[in-house]
Motif scaffolding. Structure first.
Motif, PDB file in Angstrom:
ATOM      1  N   UNK A 114       0.816  -1.221   0.000  1.00 28.90           N
ATOM      2  CA  UNK A 114       0.000   0.000   0.000  1.00 28.90           C
ATOM      3  C   UNK A 114       0.841   1.259   0.000  1.00 28.90           C
ATOM      4  N   UNK A 115       2.096   1.149   0.479  1.00 27.29           N
ATOM      5  CA  UNK A 115       2.996   2.296   0.457  1.00 27.29           C
ATOM      6  C   UNK A 115       3.643   2.494  -0.905  1.00 27.29           C
ATOM      7  N   UNK A 116       3.280   1.651  -1.885  1.00 33.51           N
ATOM      8  CA  UNK A 116       3.790   1.802  -3.244  1.00 33.51           C
ATOM      9  C   UNK A 116       4.992   0.956  -3.544  1.00 33.51           C
ATOM     10  N   UNK A 117       5.312   0.008  -2.693  1.00 34.61           N
ATOM     11  CA  UNK A 117       6.485  -0.834  -2.894  1.00 34.61           C
ATOM     12  C   UNK A 117       6.024  -2.216  -3.347  1.00 34.61           C
ATOM     13  N   UNK A 118       6.541  -2.664  -4.482  1.00 35.45           N
ATOM     14  CA  UNK A 118       6.226  -4.012  -4.949  1.00 35.45           C
ATOM     15  C   UNK A 118       6.847  -5.018  -3.976  1.00 35.45           C
ATOM     16  N   UNK A 119       6.074  -6.049  -3.645  1.00 37.63           N
ATOM     17  CA  UNK A 119       6.477  -6.897  -2.523  1.00 37.63           C
ATOM     18  C   UNK A 119       6.250  -8.361  -2.848  1.00 37.63           C
ATOM     19  N   UNK A 120       7.296  -9.186  -2.677  1.00 33.10           N
ATOM     20  CA  UNK A 120       7.186 -10.641  -2.803  1.00 33.10           C
ATOM     21  C   UNK A 120       7.407 -11.260  -1.425  1.00 33.10           C
ATOM     22  N   UNK A 121       6.576 -12.209  -1.082  1.00 33.03           N
ATOM     23  CA  UNK A 121       6.667 -12.842   0.233  1.00 33.03           C
ATOM     24  C   UNK A 121       6.621 -14.352   0.078  1.00 33.03           C
ATOM     25  N   UNK A 122       7.609 -15.027   0.648  1.00 33.79           N
ATOM     26  CA  UNK A 122       7.660 -16.492   0.645  1.00 33.79           C
ATOM     27  C   UNK A 122       7.791 -16.980   2.087  1.00 33.79           C
ATOM     28  N   UNK A 123       6.822 -17.793   2.515  1.00 31.63           N
ATOM     29  CA  UNK A 123       6.817 -18.345   3.870  1.00 31.63           C
ATOM     30  C   UNK A 123       6.840 -19.862   3.805  1.00 31.63           C
ATOM     31  N   UNK A 124       7.401 -20.535   4.790  1.00 30.48           N
ATOM     32  CA  UNK A 124       7.420 -22.003   4.786  1.00 30.48           C
ATOM     33  C   UNK A 124       6.038 -22.564   5.113  1.00 30.48           C
ATOM     34  N   UNK A 125       5.810 -23.789   4.719  1.00 30.83           N
ATOM     35  CA  UNK A 125       4.567 -24.467   5.066  1.00 30.83           C
ATOM     36  C   UNK A 125       4.588 -24.853   6.547  1.00 30.83           C
TER      37      UNK A 125
END
Length: 392
Positions: free
Chosen positions: A265-276
């Motif tokens: 929402x702050x305008x930063x493209x964001x990728x998130x990877x979390x473990x199962x």
């Protein structure tokens, strides 16, 4: 305390004076009931045998040698039959020797007393009784001496234990204050940074792109509400009596999705990877990983000028790896502000502290080929690497 209990708070010197009177009465009674009609000076000698008792605590050896011993020896020499069967002054004297004299004096005094009893008594039975009387007073004084030493040692141990407890309590308070300071910093720095950036962008888009302006203000509101919720949790721990670290906020890795949305929402493209299966990970490790990611993203938003960031949290055996990267200006542009100061001196230092508290480590520096900024952390998942009270 025991002495005061037994004597009802009576001064020991008053008690010793009373004992001196009792001893004098016993000696006078023995002279009076003797078969010989003794002159007045024998009565005076008998009463004088107890003269040293009121001062036996002040200077026991000089008073004993100057007053009691010469008088008692003289009485025994000139009027042996007038000695009381149980000389109270002698019993108290031997008790004083055993209880108050140093070892180099008390044992020679016992030898002298036993020798005097044997040599100064006219019959074996009388000698044996006198020896038993002297030795009995000596043994009783030795027991009291030992008890007082033990009481002193116990009091000293209690004092040392109290000092250790106070020191540990002070250390615990300092650690808790540091922990709460980290929590407050992480919560406020992240939320306020996003709110400031969104507020600065708001006037630029409010006329040209109303829909985006609405999203900007929604992000500001969401960030503020999240900060308020977390602050209430921290303050609730402070207000609740007896609350421990386990009641403090314990964010989970799954909540990083909400952090990622606010960053987007702050305008930063964001990728998130979390473990199962993040729910099976230790709570304190999850909390530390959450705060590390949150602080790294806060620094990205505030200092890097990046347009894209990625967060990767993976489990590698018994270690949880956390990697936060961006495509910003990197170390060259942000060294003085982000690396040296690490977000006002608290942010990246807090990341290192959180990782170290889990038995792990964290590093920060330039990204691949010197581009962007990279924060990495390795947090052990095993019991040996997890310490109580980590991360909030």
């Amino acid at each position: 305390m025991r002495w005061r209990t037994w004597t009802g708070g009576l001064s020991p010197y008053v008690l010793d004076t009373f004992l001196a009177v009792c001893s004098a009465v016993v000696s006078l009674w023995a002279v009076y009931n003797d078969d010989v009609d003794w002159p007045w000076w024998v009565y005076l000698l008998a009463a004088s045998t107890a003269l040293y008792l009121p001062w036996r605590r002040v200077a026991p050896l000089p008073v004993l040698l100057a007053l009691s011993v010469p008088v008692s020896l003289l009485l025994s020499a000139v009027a042996h039959s007038a000695d009381p069967q149980v000389p109270l002054y002698a019993v108290i004297g031997m008790y004083t020797v055993a209880e108050r004299f140093p070892d180099r004096q008390r044992w020679p005094m016992l030898v002298v007393a036993v020798a005097a009893n044997v040599l100064g008594t006219h019959s074996p039975n009388g000698a044996l009784f006198s020896v038993l009387t002297s030795v009995g007073g000596f043994v009783f004084g030795s027991l009291v001496r030992s008890q007082r030493r033990l009481a002193h040692l116990e009091a000293e141990r209690a004092r040392e234990a109290g000092e250790r407890a106070a020191s540990e309590a002070a250390r615990a308070v300092a650690q808790e204050r540091a922990r709460i300071a980290r929590e407050m910093h992480d919560i406020l720095a992240h939320a306020v940074s996003l709110m400031v950036i969104q507020a600065e962008a708001g006037p630029l888009v409010v006329h040209g792109d109303p829909d985006r302006a609405v999203r900007v203000f929604d992000t500001i509101a969401d960030s503020g509400r999240d900060a308020m919720v977390q602050l209430r949790r921290v303050l609730g721990v402070l207000k609740e009596e007896g609350a421990g670290p386990e009641l403090a906020p314990q964010p989970r890795l799954a909540e990083l999705a909400e952090v990622a949305e606010r960053v987007r929402g702050a305008g930063l493209s964001m990728d998130l990877e979390l473990p199962d299966g993040t729910g099976s990970l230790p709570a304190d490790v999850q909390a530390s990983a959450y705060r590390i990611v949150q602080e790294a993203l806060t620094n990205t938003v505030k200092h890097s000028g990046a347009t894209r960031a990625s967060v990767r949290v993976v489990r590698a055996g018994d270690v949880l790896e956390v990697v936060v990267a961006d495509n910003g200006r990197g170390v060259a542009a942000a060294a003085d502000r982000a690396v040296a100061g690490w977000s006002g001196g608290r942010g990246l230092v807090g990341i290192r502290e959180r990782a170290a508290a889990c038995g792990g480590r964290a590093e920060a520096g330039p990204g691949p080929e010197g581009k962007g900024f990279l924060v990495t952390a390795r947090l052990p998942l095993g019991a040996a690497g997890v310490r109580e009270g980590v991360g909030g």
